[in-house]
Design a protein around this motif. Structure first.
Motif, PDB file in Angstrom:
ATOM      1  N   ASP A  42      -9.072  -1.965   0.430  1.00 44.77           N
ATOM      2  CA  ASP A  42      -8.040  -2.572   1.264  1.00 44.77           C
ATOM      3  C   ASP A  42      -6.691  -2.142   0.717  1.00 44.77           C
ATOM      4  OD1 ASP A  42      -9.462  -4.374   3.191  1.00 44.77           O
ATOM      5  OD2 ASP A  42     -10.301  -5.116   1.302  1.00 44.77           O
ATOM      6  N   VAL A  43      -5.839  -1.640   1.602  1.00 45.93           N
ATOM      7  CA  VAL A  43      -4.509  -1.166   1.224  1.00 45.93           C
ATOM      8  C   VAL A  43      -3.487  -1.808   2.156  1.00 45.93           C
ATOM      9  CG1 VAL A  43      -2.995   0.857   1.115  1.00 45.93           C
ATOM     10  CG2 VAL A  43      -5.358   1.051   0.361  1.00 45.93           C
ATOM     11  N   ASP A  44      -2.383  -2.261   1.588  1.00 46.00           N
ATOM     12  CA  ASP A  44      -1.275  -2.805   2.365  1.00 46.00           C
ATOM     13  C   ASP A  44       0.005  -2.077   1.992  1.00 46.00           C
ATOM     14  OD1 ASP A  44      -2.125  -5.140   4.000  1.00 46.00           O
ATOM     15  OD2 ASP A  44      -2.840  -5.866   2.063  1.00 46.00           O
ATOM     16  N   PHE A  45       0.680  -1.551   2.994  1.00 49.04           N
ATOM     17  CA  PHE A  45       2.038  -1.027   2.850  1.00 49.04           C
ATOM     18  C   PHE A  45       2.934  -1.959   3.657  1.00 49.04           C
ATOM     19  CE2 PHE A  45      -0.305   2.909   2.016  1.00 49.04           C
ATOM     20  CZ  PHE A  45       0.422   3.479   0.990  1.00 49.04           C
ATOM     21  N   THR A  46       3.858  -2.632   2.988  1.00 48.45           N
ATOM     22  CA  THR A  46       4.741  -3.571   3.661  1.00 48.45           C
ATOM     23  C   THR A  46       6.193  -3.229   3.355  1.00 48.45           C
ATOM     24  OG1 THR A  46       4.677  -5.122   1.799  1.00 48.45           O
ATOM     25  CG2 THR A  46       3.023  -5.426   3.533  1.00 48.45           C
ATOM     26  N   HIS A  47       7.106  -3.882   4.081  1.00 47.21           N
ATOM     27  CA  HIS A  47       8.530  -3.673   3.822  1.00 47.21           C
ATOM     28  C   HIS A  47       9.266  -4.978   4.061  1.00 47.21           C
ATOM     29  CE1 HIS A  47      10.210  -3.746   7.938  1.00 47.21           C
ATOM     30  NE2 HIS A  47       8.966  -3.438   8.272  1.00 47.21           N
ATOM     31  N   ASP A  48      10.407  -5.105   3.418  1.00 48.72           N
ATOM     32  CA  ASP A  48      11.258  -6.279   3.618  1.00 48.72           C
ATOM     33  C   ASP A  48      12.663  -5.871   4.047  1.00 48.72           C
ATOM     34  OD1 ASP A  48      12.373  -5.257   1.306  1.00 48.72           O
ATOM     35  OD2 ASP A  48      11.792  -6.941   0.031  1.00 48.72           O
ATOM     36  N   GLY A  49      12.787  -4.629   4.546  1.00 47.08           N
ATOM     37  CA  GLY A  49      14.078  -4.117   4.981  1.00 47.08           C
ATOM     38  C   GLY A  49      14.807  -3.338   3.910  1.00 47.08           C
ATOM     39  N   GLY A  50      14.300  -3.379   2.665  1.00 47.71           N
ATOM     40  CA  GLY A  50      14.906  -2.600   1.582  1.00 47.71           C
ATOM     41  C   GLY A  50      14.504  -1.137   1.682  1.00 47.71           C
ATOM     42  N   PRO A  51      15.146  -0.254   0.902  1.00 46.27           N
ATOM     43  CA  PRO A  51      14.877   1.184   0.998  1.00 46.27           C
ATOM     44  C   PRO A  51      13.616   1.621   0.238  1.00 46.27           C
ATOM     45  CG  PRO A  51      16.583   0.791  -0.613  1.00 46.27           C
ATOM     46  CD  PRO A  51      16.248  -0.557  -0.010  1.00 46.27           C
ATOM     47  N   TYR A  52      12.515   0.924   0.478  1.00 45.26           N
ATOM     48  CA  TYR A  52      11.253   1.203  -0.202  1.00 45.26           C
ATOM     49  C   TYR A  52      10.127   0.534   0.582  1.00 45.26           C
ATOM     50  CZ  TYR A  52      12.575  -3.456  -1.626  1.00 45.26           C
ATOM     51  OH  TYR A  52      12.994  -4.763  -1.593  1.00 45.26           O
ATOM     52  N   LEU A  53       8.903   0.939   0.294  1.00 39.56           N
ATOM     53  CA  LEU A  53       7.716   0.251   0.792  1.00 39.56           C
ATOM     54  C   LEU A  53       7.028  -0.401  -0.393  1.00 39.56           C
ATOM     55  CD1 LEU A  53       6.074   2.873   3.204  1.00 39.56           C
ATOM     56  CD2 LEU A  53       7.701   1.046   3.758  1.00 39.56           C
ATOM     57  N   ALA A  54       6.570  -1.636  -0.239  1.00 42.99           N
ATOM     58  CA  ALA A  54       5.732  -2.284  -1.242  1.00 42.99           C
ATOM     59  C   ALA A  54       4.283  -1.903  -0.942  1.00 42.99           C
ATOM     60  CB  ALA A  54       5.913  -3.793  -1.192  1.00 42.99           C
TER      61      ALA A  54
END
Length: 198
Positions: A42-54
């Motif tokens: 299971d892989v999650d790529f998320t974002h919070d609007g910052g210049p990166y992906l978590a």
């Protein structure tokens, strides 16, 4: 391929936008001294609007039933499989740096990936993204005194017919760089793929 940029995604990470979402799939792991084994991931790529992906990823080994009847019993076939033991987990951040290094093709952007795992490793990968492909090479691998000896790694990620495919080569335990793991993942969050858009 039709793709919609996720709402609120920072423009700096548009080259990585196709990764955003939840992915699930199967793969195989094996290395000298490690028996080959099937796994789910299971892989999650998320974002919070910052210049990166978590990023978070968890690999669980596939456990065969104790007896062959578990493979052929029609009543057991409909039962949800119990998750296997965790083989590895990692988390970190993916970003596109503002400086463009020399030597990149016009259709590529630089990528930096910072990863940590609970086994005691911190890794910095550098590479390039373009045309649905990401090539990464370790620039730094640090470890705690109790962590396994890992000296280098290479990773390849690709978007193939809407699926996320990846391969991970590793130099560890005194062995030269060689295949360690690979998998094919499908979107698990309802985001349409290119096959579904056709």
């Amino acid at each position: 391929m039709t793709f919609i940029i996720p709402e609120g995604l920072a423009p700096e990470v548009y080259p990585l936008a196709w990764l955003v979402g939840r992915w699930h799939g199967e793969g195989v792991v094996g290395y000298p001294g490690i028996d080959e084994a099937a796994f789910t991931q299971d892989v999650d790529f998320t974002h919070d609007g910052g210049p990166y992906l978590a990023y978070t990823a968890t690999i669980r080994l596939v456990v065969a039933p104790d007896d062959a009847a578990g493979l052929t019993d029609p009543d057991a076939a409909g039962a949800p499989a119990q998750p296997g033991p965790v083989w590895s987990t990692e988390s970190g951040y993916w970003r596109v740096p503002p400086e463009r290094p020399d030597g990149l093709d016009d259709g590529q952007a630089p990528v930096e990936v910072l990863l940590a795992d609970p086994a005691g490793h911190l890794s910095l990968y550098l590479g390039a993204v373009g045309n649905g492909r990401i090539d990464l090479v370790s620039d730094l691998v640090a470890r705690t005194a109790s962590a396994a000896e890992v000296t280098a790694g290479k990773r390849l990620y690709g978007l193939v017919h809407g699926d996320l495919m990846w391969a991970f080569d590793l130099a560890a335990f005194g062995h030269p760089m060689q295949t360690y793991a690979s998998a094919r993942l499908v979107r698990a969050d309802g985001t349409p793929t290119d096959d579904e858009d056709s």
